[in-house]
Design a protein around this motif. Sequence first.
Motif, short mmCIF file in Angstrom:
data_model
loop_
_atom_site.label_atom_id
_atom_site.label_comp_id
_atom_site.label_asym_id
_atom_site.label_seq_id
_atom_site.Cartn_x
_atom_site.Cartn_y
_atom_site.Cartn_z
N TYR A 129 0.85 -1.18 0.00
CA TYR A 129 0.00 0.00 0.00
C TYR A 129 0.89 1.24 0.00
CZ TYR A 129 -3.51 -3.35 1.69
OH TYR A 129 -4.35 -4.44 1.82
N HIS A 130 0.56 2.21 -0.82
CA HIS A 130 1.32 3.46 -0.82
C HIS A 130 0.64 4.48 -1.73
CE1 HIS A 130 3.08 2.63 -4.86
NE2 HIS A 130 3.11 1.37 -4.45
N GLU A 131 1.11 5.72 -1.63
CA GLU A 131 0.67 6.81 -2.50
C GLU A 131 1.91 7.32 -3.21
OE1 GLU A 131 -1.67 9.57 0.11
OE2 GLU A 131 -1.24 7.92 1.52
N ASN A 132 2.17 6.75 -4.41
CA ASN A 132 3.41 7.02 -5.14
C ASN A 132 4.61 6.79 -4.23
OD1 ASN A 132 4.98 7.67 -7.36
ND2 ASN A 132 4.99 9.85 -6.89
N TYR A 133 4.56 5.70 -3.48
CA TYR A 133 5.61 5.22 -2.58
C TYR A 133 5.76 6.06 -1.32
CZ TYR A 133 6.71 1.79 -6.09
OH TYR A 133 6.61 0.74 -6.97
N HIS A 134 4.87 6.98 -1.06
CA HIS A 134 4.79 7.64 0.23
C HIS A 134 3.80 6.85 1.10
CE1 HIS A 134 7.05 11.32 -0.79
NE2 HIS A 134 6.57 11.09 -2.02
N ASN A 135 3.99 6.91 2.43
CA ASN A 135 3.16 6.13 3.36
C ASN A 135 3.15 4.65 2.96
OD1 ASN A 135 2.42 8.50 4.79
ND2 ASN A 135 0.83 8.93 3.29
N PHE A 136 4.33 4.14 2.66
CA PHE A 136 4.48 2.77 2.15
C PHE A 136 4.49 1.76 3.29
CE2 PHE A 136 7.12 -0.90 1.22
CZ PHE A 136 6.66 -1.32 -0.01
N PHE A 137 3.68 0.71 3.14
CA PHE A 137 3.77 -0.44 4.03
C PHE A 137 3.22 -1.67 3.32
CE2 PHE A 137 -0.62 0.77 4.66
CZ PHE A 137 -1.29 -0.39 5.03
N MET A 138 3.52 -2.84 3.87
CA MET A 138 3.01 -4.10 3.31
C MET A 138 2.29 -4.87 4.41
SD MET A 138 5.95 -5.39 0.62
CE MET A 138 7.19 -5.77 1.86
N ALA A 139 1.24 -5.57 4.01
CA ALA A 139 0.46 -6.39 4.94
C ALA A 139 0.23 -7.76 4.34
CB ALA A 139 -0.88 -5.72 5.27
N ALA A 140 0.22 -8.78 5.19
CA ALA A 140 -0.10 -10.15 4.78
C ALA A 140 -1.31 -10.63 5.57
CB ALA A 140 1.10 -11.07 5.02
N TYR A 141 -2.09 -11.52 4.96
CA TYR A 141 -3.36 -11.96 5.55
C TYR A 141 -3.43 -13.48 5.62
CZ TYR A 141 -4.65 -7.16 4.27
OH TYR A 141 -4.68 -5.80 4.13
N ASP A 142 -4.19 -13.97 6.60
CA ASP A 142 -4.44 -15.41 6.67
C ASP A 142 -5.71 -15.75 5.88
OD1 ASP A 142 -6.60 -14.64 8.26
OD2 ASP A 142 -5.72 -15.36 10.13
N GLU A 143 -6.16 -16.98 5.98
CA GLU A 143 -7.31 -17.43 5.21
C GLU A 143 -8.60 -16.75 5.65
OE1 GLU A 143 -7.32 -21.63 5.61
OE2 GLU A 143 -5.61 -21.95 4.24
#
Length: 374
Positions: A129-143
């Motif tokens: 997730y990001h806004e042109n690589y600003h406020n960038f983070f990644m998330a992973a989810y379970d089932e």
Amino acid sequence: MKLIRNLLIFLLIVFGFWFLYGENYEDAGINGVVNEIETDLTNLAKHPVVENTVEGIRSFIASLTDNQLFGDHRSEPQPIEDTELTQPEDGQFSIHNIEIGNSRTQVKQEAGTPERTTLNEYGVQWEAYHENYHNFFMAAYDEEDRVIGLYTNQHLLSSQDNISFETSREELLETLHAAPVDTIRKGLVNYEVNSEGEFDIFHINDQYVTFFYDIHEGHTVTAVQIIDEKMEQNKSAYFGEVSNELKEGFEYQLFDLTNAARAKHGLSTLQWKAPLRQTARDHSEDMAVNNYFSHTGLDGRSPFERMEQDGITFRIAGENLAAGQPSSIFAHQGLMNSLGHRENILKNEFNHLAVGVAFNDDAQPFYTEKFITQ
């Protein structure tokens, strides 16, 4: 001939064909173009046949501005507001106001939809997730669409203990009152955590929290990864299960991490250069298969010769290599702590990047980053 050429170029711009030349002229601005044409007009005006035409063009030039000629294309991008962070509600840490256990719906409400989805070493997807690589983070989810992994290398960390990206390693260790883990068990094997002071992994509240440090900025926190204990336990080996999907996942993750680092340092982001990926992959494959680690291939070719022989044109170029790290996250943070590699990542002149990954027989990934300016 030069005078006529410049006059013709100007007339083409005036009558709507400026886009054919805009890339070159935009760098210098309209004033540079006008100055050169004005000199030529002075010479042309000496000829009676064109005197009246020249005076008309002069009047038109005087009325032009950069904004009229180049329009919004030259305007500065609108600033992106930093995320307003709040204290974690349930756990000890949150990223972008999101905690382990939150629902995908909550993430969407906080950050919108992901920009990219790629496989990671845990066998699940990182969603970036990001806004042109600003406020960038990644998330992973379970089932059940619950967050089981989080990562950021930007100032999006909140902590019950006020740990932030200004916190030094020494301050963090004093604040947490906990020792980093020395080993992580996978099946019947204990893997030693050999961080060399560049990161620490803590086992806190059923989570593995990794703090990465910037050794060039006082060993302050520069990134954080939070992994749910169950997801870590489900990973049966130190390295992920090899697949083409994981290879591509690592490549795009390293690309995104590089751009997020550049955005964090106020630099322009890089464009993905698709033809260059094969050159990068070929070198990673050569190192993985033949068990070596070097910018110079076994055939003696340099990074620049490999690109040239693959038909890649460039004005300047650079190459970063990494091997042995279990993910692109660890590879990227290691590269940022190496001055030569860091210089490539943060080099303002570069405008394109491609990443190539290959695995050896032990599932160990080899990473090659190719930076160029065209």
